[in-house]
Design a protein around this motif. Structure first.
Motif, PDB file in Angstrom:
ATOM      1  N   ALA A   1       0.780  -1.160   0.003  1.00  0.00           N
ATOM      2  CA  ALA A   1      -0.142   0.145   0.200  1.00  0.00           C
ATOM      3  C   ALA A   1       0.900   1.201  -0.018  1.00  0.00           C
ATOM      4  O   ALA A   1       2.018   1.229   0.313  1.00  0.00           O
ATOM      5  CB  ALA A   1      -0.790  -0.016   1.051  1.00  0.00           C
TER       6      ALA A   1
ATOM      7  N   LYS B   1       3.754   2.303   2.748  1.00  0.00           N
ATOM      8  CA  LYS B   1       3.971   1.109   3.625  1.00  0.00           C
ATOM      9  C   LYS B   1       4.778   0.132   3.052  1.00  0.00           C
ATOM     10  O   LYS B   1       5.053   0.009   1.505  1.00  0.00           O
ATOM     11  CB  LYS B   1       2.544   0.302   3.938  1.00  0.00           C
ATOM     12  CG  LYS B   1       1.559   1.213   4.685  1.00  0.00           C
ATOM     13  CD  LYS B   1       0.481   0.460   5.023  1.00  0.00           C
ATOM     14  CE  LYS B   1      -0.602   1.244   5.958  1.00  0.00           C
ATOM     15  NZ  LYS B   1      -1.769   0.538   6.382  1.00  0.00           N
TER      16      LYS B   1
ATOM     17  N   SER C   1      -4.980 -11.438   8.251  1.00  0.00           N
ATOM     18  CA  SER C   1      -6.017 -10.403   7.812  1.00  0.00           C
ATOM     19  C   SER C   1      -6.822 -11.108   6.692  1.00  0.00           C
ATOM     20  O   SER C   1      -7.702 -10.438   6.181  1.00  0.00           O
ATOM     21  CB  SER C   1      -5.257  -9.173   7.420  1.00  0.00           C
ATOM     22  OG  SER C   1      -4.581  -9.269   6.356  1.00  0.00           O
TER      23      SER C   1
ATOM     24  N   LYS D   1     -12.036  -5.140   1.189  1.00  0.00           N
ATOM     25  CA  LYS D   1     -12.256  -4.387   2.439  1.00  0.00           C
ATOM     26  C   LYS D   1     -11.389  -3.130   1.607  1.00  0.00           C
ATOM     27  O   LYS D   1     -10.386  -3.253   1.042  1.00  0.00           O
ATOM     28  CB  LYS D   1     -11.925  -4.649   3.422  1.00  0.00           C
ATOM     29  CG  LYS D   1     -12.466  -5.740   4.212  1.00  0.00           C
ATOM     30  CD  LYS D   1     -12.101  -6.368   5.410  1.00  0.00           C
ATOM     31  CE  LYS D   1     -12.645  -7.418   6.048  1.00  0.00           C
ATOM     32  NZ  LYS D   1     -11.970  -7.963   7.603  1.00  0.00           N
TER      33      LYS D   1
ATOM     34  N   GLU E   1      -8.974  -1.522   3.060  1.00  0.00           N
ATOM     35  CA  GLU E   1      -7.640  -1.813   3.530  1.00  0.00           C
ATOM     36  C   GLU E   1      -7.167  -2.940   2.764  1.00  0.00           C
ATOM     37  O   GLU E   1      -5.654  -2.945   2.925  1.00  0.00           O
ATOM     38  CB  GLU E   1      -7.659  -2.175   5.000  1.00  0.00           C
ATOM     39  CG  GLU E   1      -8.570  -3.375   5.408  1.00  0.00           C
ATOM     40  CD  GLU E   1      -9.899  -2.664   5.992  1.00  0.00           C
ATOM     41  OE1 GLU E   1     -10.486  -1.770   5.496  1.00  0.00           O
ATOM     42  OE2 GLU E   1     -10.315  -3.501   6.868  1.00  0.00           O
ATOM     43  N   ASP E   2      -7.734  -3.574   1.933  1.00  0.00           N
ATOM     44  CA  ASP E   2      -6.973  -4.281   1.021  1.00  0.00           C
ATOM     45  C   ASP E   2      -6.412  -3.721  -0.379  1.00  0.00           C
ATOM     46  O   ASP E   2      -5.919  -4.246  -1.001  1.00  0.00           O
ATOM     47  CB  ASP E   2      -7.960  -5.514   0.416  1.00  0.00           C
ATOM     48  CG  ASP E   2      -8.398  -6.563   1.352  1.00  0.00           C
ATOM     49  OD1 ASP E   2      -9.575  -6.732   1.615  1.00  0.00           O
ATOM     50  OD2 ASP E   2      -7.737  -6.800   2.325  1.00  0.00           O
TER      51      ASP E   2
ATOM     52  N   SER F   1     -14.860   2.408  -0.504  1.00  0.00           N
ATOM     53  CA  SER F   1     -16.118   2.132   0.670  1.00  0.00           C
ATOM     54  C   SER F   1     -17.379   2.718   0.195  1.00  0.00           C
ATOM     55  O   SER F   1     -17.590   3.240  -0.845  1.00  0.00           O
ATOM     56  CB  SER F   1     -15.433   2.951   1.911  1.00  0.00           C
ATOM     57  OG  SER F   1     -15.239   4.437   1.632  1.00  0.00           O
TER      58      SER F   1
END
Length: 124
Positions: free
Chosen positions: A40, A43, A63, A87, A89-90, A124
């Motif tokens: 990501a 990161k 996760s 999600k 966050e994926d 989202s």
């Protein structure tokens, strides 16, 4: 030496699904243990899933357990990552990698060959 090319990324809404593919050329995929990683923005690259040469053993980061499935078709020289219940966050660039190690490998330094990555964006 093996060359890896990922495909199948894209934009999907939360709760949706995508299937990533990793096609190999140069050498047969059955010679390697394989993994998926993701990175990501801002990161470090992180481990997602691992599969042995025969496909009989798989391993996942916590996760994604129960949502992602790694598989391989050695006859087609291709590995897959089925991603369900996605999600936000994926969201990341997803990379496939090949390892000459003889054990389960969950760190980037255990892999010898990498693809160029495919972007997965979950809204989202």
């Amino acid at each position: 030496q093996v060359q890896l090319v990922e495909s199948g990324g894209g934009l999907v809404q939360a709760g949706g699904s995508l299937r990533l593919s990793c096609a190999a050329s140069g050498r047969t995929l059955s010679s390697y243990r394989m993994g998926w990683f993701r990175q990501a923005p801002g990161k470090e690259r992180e481990f997602v899933a691992f599969i042995r040469m025969s496909g009989g053993t798989t391993y996942y980061t916590d996760s994604v357990k129960g949502r992602f499935t790694i598989s391989r078709d050695n006859a087609k020289n291709t590995m897959y990552l089925q991603m369900n219940s996605l999600k936000p966050e994926d969201t990341a660039v997803y990379y496939c990698a090949a390892s000459k190690e003889t054990i389960v490998v969950v760190t980037t330094d255990g892999y010898d060959y990498w693809g160029q990555g495919t972007q997965v964006t979950v809204s989202s």
